[in-house]
Each structure stands twice: as structure tokens, then as C-alpha cells.
Design an enzyme around this catalytic site. Structure first.
Site, short mmCIF file in Angstrom:
data_model
loop_
_atom_site.label_atom_id
_atom_site.label_comp_id
_atom_site.label_asym_id
_atom_site.label_seq_id
_atom_site.Cartn_x
_atom_site.Cartn_y
_atom_site.Cartn_z
N HIS A 1 1.26 -0.82 0.43
CA HIS A 1 0.30 -0.33 0.42
C HIS A 1 0.96 1.28 -0.18
O HIS A 1 0.45 2.46 -0.18
CB HIS A 1 -0.82 -0.08 0.73
C1 UD1 Z 1 -2.03 5.48 6.39
C2 UD1 Z 1 -0.84 5.86 7.08
C3 UD1 Z 1 0.35 4.34 6.13
C4 UD1 Z 1 -0.19 3.37 7.24
C5 UD1 Z 1 -1.64 2.64 6.90
C6 UD1 Z 1 -2.27 1.80 6.89
C7 UD1 Z 1 -0.61 7.83 6.49
C8 UD1 Z 1 0.71 8.57 5.74
N1 UD1 Z 1 -0.10 7.26 5.79
O1 UD1 Z 1 -1.91 4.78 4.61
O2 UD1 Z 1 1.58 4.65 7.22
O3 UD1 Z 1 1.18 2.16 7.00
O4 UD1 Z 1 -2.54 4.44 6.76
O5 UD1 Z 1 -3.35 1.30 6.36
O6 UD1 Z 1 -1.19 8.76 7.39
N2 UD1 Z 1 -8.85 4.81 2.25
C9 UD1 Z 1 -10.42 4.21 2.27
N3 UD1 Z 1 -10.90 4.29 3.59
C10 UD1 Z 1 -10.53 4.27 4.32
C11 UD1 Z 1 -8.67 5.26 4.98
C12 UD1 Z 1 -8.77 5.40 3.78
O7 UD1 Z 1 -10.78 3.96 1.39
O8 UD1 Z 1 -10.52 4.24 5.62
C13 UD1 Z 1 -8.65 5.38 1.55
C14 UD1 Z 1 -8.96 7.08 0.38
O9 UD1 Z 1 -8.42 7.13 -0.71
C15 UD1 Z 1 -7.49 7.67 0.70
C16 UD1 Z 1 -6.75 6.47 0.57
O10 UD1 Z 1 -7.17 4.95 1.38
O11 UD1 Z 1 -7.18 8.55 -0.15
C17 UD1 Z 1 -5.32 7.20 1.32
O12 UD1 Z 1 -5.82 6.90 3.09
P1 UD1 Z 1 -4.70 8.10 3.39
O13 UD1 Z 1 -5.21 7.64 4.97
O14 UD1 Z 1 -4.39 8.90 3.29
O15 UD1 Z 1 -3.74 6.76 3.63
P2 UD1 Z 1 -3.17 5.33 3.74
O16 UD1 Z 1 -2.42 4.55 2.99
O17 UD1 Z 1 -4.07 4.38 4.12
#
Ligand code: UD1
Length: 370
Positions: free
Chosen positions: A213
Site C-alpha cells: 500500500h
Molecule cells: C495510512 C498511513 C500509513 C499506514 C497505512 C495503513 C499516513 C501518511 N499513512 O496510509 O503510514 O501504513 O495508513 O493502512 O498516515 N481510504 C479508504 N478508506 C479508509 C481510509 C482510506 O478508502 O478508511 C482510501 C482513500 O482513498 C484515501 C487513501 O485510501 O485517500 C489513502 O488513505 P490515507 O489515510 O491517506 O493513507 P493510507 O494509504 O491508508
């Protein structure tokens, strides 16, 4: 009564905060609160973990959601600041290295500047880890959170060296071990009871698990394609089960590379995923926590990154850094399949008692400060 606010927001935070919340209840002079920022909101990334880890319903849910790093961080700060101002805690405890970790730490320290009693104290669990890779948002989160923390709880000896190099007062550094392993040890028995293997029709030791991821792996089309080409080769040897993170799913739709050869499944709950790891032949990952969990489970781990902020998993544990390099990956897989696996040893204080050490130190510090 001391008021302590624990902040968590994303999947890897929940297993770190759970054992500490449980342990802190033993201190009658401390009232604890849990804040969920809502950085992760999908059922599979959040709710399942609350159930699997027996986490209490959060006292406050901030509903931050997704967004650019600036937006997400700013929303966390604005909402968390209100909680800190309203409840005037003696300490705020943050865990890990996600955007919520930094947002809450910054909001708390800024509130302190306006508080005549000069509180709250900021405590960071999993302090001092450094990948030295500035492409990772987590590296900024780690360094900046540590820079404003008063109590820095570390998991491995290199963390102390990193912190001292950055000018952190050594008296504020506490080597306590790994809370993630507290959760793992507490959950092993229940994980064994999971029926995920029969649900996915898997036999013990006859499959590999993949998680992917990191933006550096999944956002870049060419890198993702290269990785998938190697993974395809591995599936000629054994099936690869791939719980797909929402971010990765989005990228798979956008770039649309061939990936049908992988056994894709939705993100798994904590107990099901532990069970999948325990019985895998090996694990392929770019996650941080999984490098630690496989070290304790003694399962070979191939980390699809060029670096790790958790070097003890390589020097002592079962972890091998393979990047996205076809030869390195295939070479490591070949050795594992021949039974030449790295057995490793368990790092000091990864013993299921890190939360005890943290709560004791926190309590002592509160008593000596107020
Ligand atoms: C986040 C953390 C990362 C961790 C990971 C574990 C940061 C910078 N990154 O990354 O360190 O390893 O979590 O999972 O804080 N999304 C959904 N549903 C959700 C959450 C996110 O669909 O519940 C999608 C959205 O499109 C979002 C993307 O995932 O834009 C990324 O989510 P984000 O929380 O920004 O970072 P992660 O890649 O999940």
C-alpha cells in the site's frame, strides 16, 4: 485525578493503543480517554479492529476522513485542539507514524503554549524509528512528532541513537519494547480459532501473503507493473493471497495492470490476518508492523522496500529487504522454498509487557510533574 488522552486514527494505530488502554485502567489515579480521528473510516480498516482488539468505543470521534496530507493534517489539528482545550488533559499519548499521530501531537503542544499550567505532556509510543527515506510521509511524521514529545517510548536500541543524534534529551527516552507484540501475544489464541483458512480454501504453509500500500510502490505505474511481473512468477510456485488496501484498489483500477493471478481479498480483520500470517510459507510486504509481527511469529518476511525504519527485524529477525528487484526477490523465494529460512531471534522487550513499562513510566512522570 490525572486525565490522559490517547489518540489513534489509522489501522496500524489500533493494535498499538489497545494494550496500553487496557493497562492504564489499573491506575486508579488516571482517567483515560480514547480519541479516534477517523483517518481510517472503512469498516475493514477500523471497526473490525475495535472488535478484534476489544477496544472501547472512543470517547470522541473526529470524523476527519481522507484528503491531501495538508487537509487531513489540518483537520486533525483543528478538531483535536478543541478536545484538548475543553478537557485540559495532563498528558496526550500518540502512537506510530501516521498523519493523525503528527496532527494530534502538534495540536497538543500548541495548546500547551496557551495553558498557564503548561500541560499536556506529549508521549510518543514507537519513537525514534527512522527510514532516512524522505519520500515517505511517515518519515516526516516520525521526526516531527518526536521533536515535540516529552516522553519517547522506543522499541529497539537504534531508536535511542537516532533520537540522541537529533538532540533529544536522553532522560526523556524510555526503552520499553514493542506494544504491537503485546497485542499479538494477547490475540494468538483467538487468532488460532479463526476459520479464515478454510474460508479461503488454503492449506497451512502452502501459500504466501502479500500486502502492498506504500505510495512509492502502488502510486507509480511502472514500479507497480514491475512488482506484479515478479509476483506472477512466484504464483507459479505457490498461490499469493492479497488483502487489498483501499488505496491500492484505487490504483489497480486507475492503472489497470494485469493482476488476476493474485488471490485478491478485502482487507482482513486483525485476528484473521494474524492467522493468515502464522500459517503462511512466507510474507511479502511493504508494511512496517508486519515486519515486526513476522519476526515474532518466525515467519520469513520479504520486505518490498529498499530500506526499513525497523532494522532490528533484519539484524535479529526474519526480515529480508528485497526492494522491487526481480533477482533479489526470486533468490529469497528460492531459498525459502528450499527450506533455507532465516529463523532469527526475538528482540529484547518484545515480550508482551511493553504496555506495563509505558504505563508505569507515564504514571511516575505525571506524579513528579503535578
Ligand atoms: C495510512 C498511513 C500509513 C499506514 C497505512 C495503513 C499516513 C501518511 N499513512 O496510509 O503510514 O501504513 O495508513 O493502512 O498516515 N481510504 C479508504 N478508506 C479508509 C481510509 C482510506 O478508502 O478508511 C482510501 C482513500 O482513498 C484515501 C487513501 O485510501 O485517500 C489513502 O488513505 P490515507 O489515510 O491517506 O493513507 P493510507 O494509504 O491508508
Amino acid at each position: 485525578m490525572y486525565r490522559v488522552i490517547f489518540a489513534a486514527g489509522a489501522r496500524p494505530n489500533f493494535m498499538k493503543v489497545a494494550p496500553v488502554l487496557l493497562e492504564i485502567r489499573r491506575y486508579r489515579s488516571i482517567k483515560s480517554y480514547l480519541v479516534h480521528t477517523g483517518q481510517h473510516y472503512d469498516k475493514n480498516l477500523s471497526k473490525i479492529f475495535f472488535n478484534d482488539l476489544n477496544l472501547p468505543v472512543p470517547h470522541f470521534s473526529l470524523g476527519i476522513g481522507s484528503g491531501t496530507h495538508g487537509t487531513q493534517g489540518a483537520r486533525v489539528m483543528m478538531e483535536f485542539e478543541k478536545i484538548v482545550q475543553r478537557h485540559d488533559p495532563h498528558a496526550v499519548v500518540v502512537v506510530g507514524d501516521v498523519n493523525s499521530t503528527l496532527g494530534c501531537a502538534l495540536a497538543a503542544v500548541k495548546t500547551r503554549c496557551m495553558n498557564a499550567r503548561y500541560r499536556p505532556l506529549i508521549a510518543h509510543i514507537e519513537a525514534g524509528l527512522r527510514s532516512h527515506d524522505w519520500r515517505m510521509p511517515e518519515e516526516y511524521n516520525r521526526r516531527l512528532t518526536d521533536a515535540v514529545s516529552d516522553m519517547l517510548f522506543t522499541t529497539e536500541p537504534t531508536a535511542r541513537k537516532n533520537l540522541m543524534r537529533e538532540g533529544i534529551n536522553p532522560q526523556n527516552i524510555y526503552f520499553v519494547g514493542n506494544v504491537m507484540i503485546d497485542s499479538l501475544k494477547r490475540s494468538l489464541k483467538r487468532a488460532q480459532e479463526s476459520r479464515v483458512l478454510s474460508r479461503l480454501k488454503l492449506q497451512e504453509k502452502s501459500y504466501a501473503i502479500l500486502t502492498l500500500h506504500r505510495p512509492t510502490n502502488v502510486d507509480e505505474r511502472q514500479r507497480l507493473r514491475n512488482l506484479l511481473a515478479v509476483l506472477k512468477k512466484i504464483t507459479r510456485i505457490l498461490p499469493i493471497v492479497f488483502p487489498v488496501h483501499p488505496r491500492t484498489r484505487k490504483m489497480l483500477v486507475e492503472h489497470n495492470p494485469e493482476h488476476k493471478f493474485l488471490t485478491t481479498v478485502p482487507p482482513q480483520g486483525y485476528l484473521d490476518f494474524l492467522k493468515l500470517m502464522m500459517h503462511a510459507r512466507f510474507v511479502l510486504t511493504d508494511s512496517g508492523g508486519i515486519q515486526e509481527e513476522t519476526t515474532v511469529l518466525r515467519i520469513p518476511c520479504l520486505t518490498l522496500r529498499e530500506n526499513t525504519e525497523r532494522p532490528i527485524t533484519v539484524t535479529k529477525g526474519t526480515n529480508i529487504l528485497v526492494g522491487a528487484d526481480r533477482e533479489r526477490i526470486m533468490d529469497a523465494v528460492g531459498r525459502i522454498m528450499e527450506g533455507k529460512v532465516k529463523k532469527g531471534t526475538i528482540p529484547k522487550f518484545w515480550d508482551g509487557r511493553a504496555a506495563q513499562r509505558i504505563c508505569k513510566a507515564l504514571h511516575n512522570r505525571l506524579v513528579s510533574s503535578w
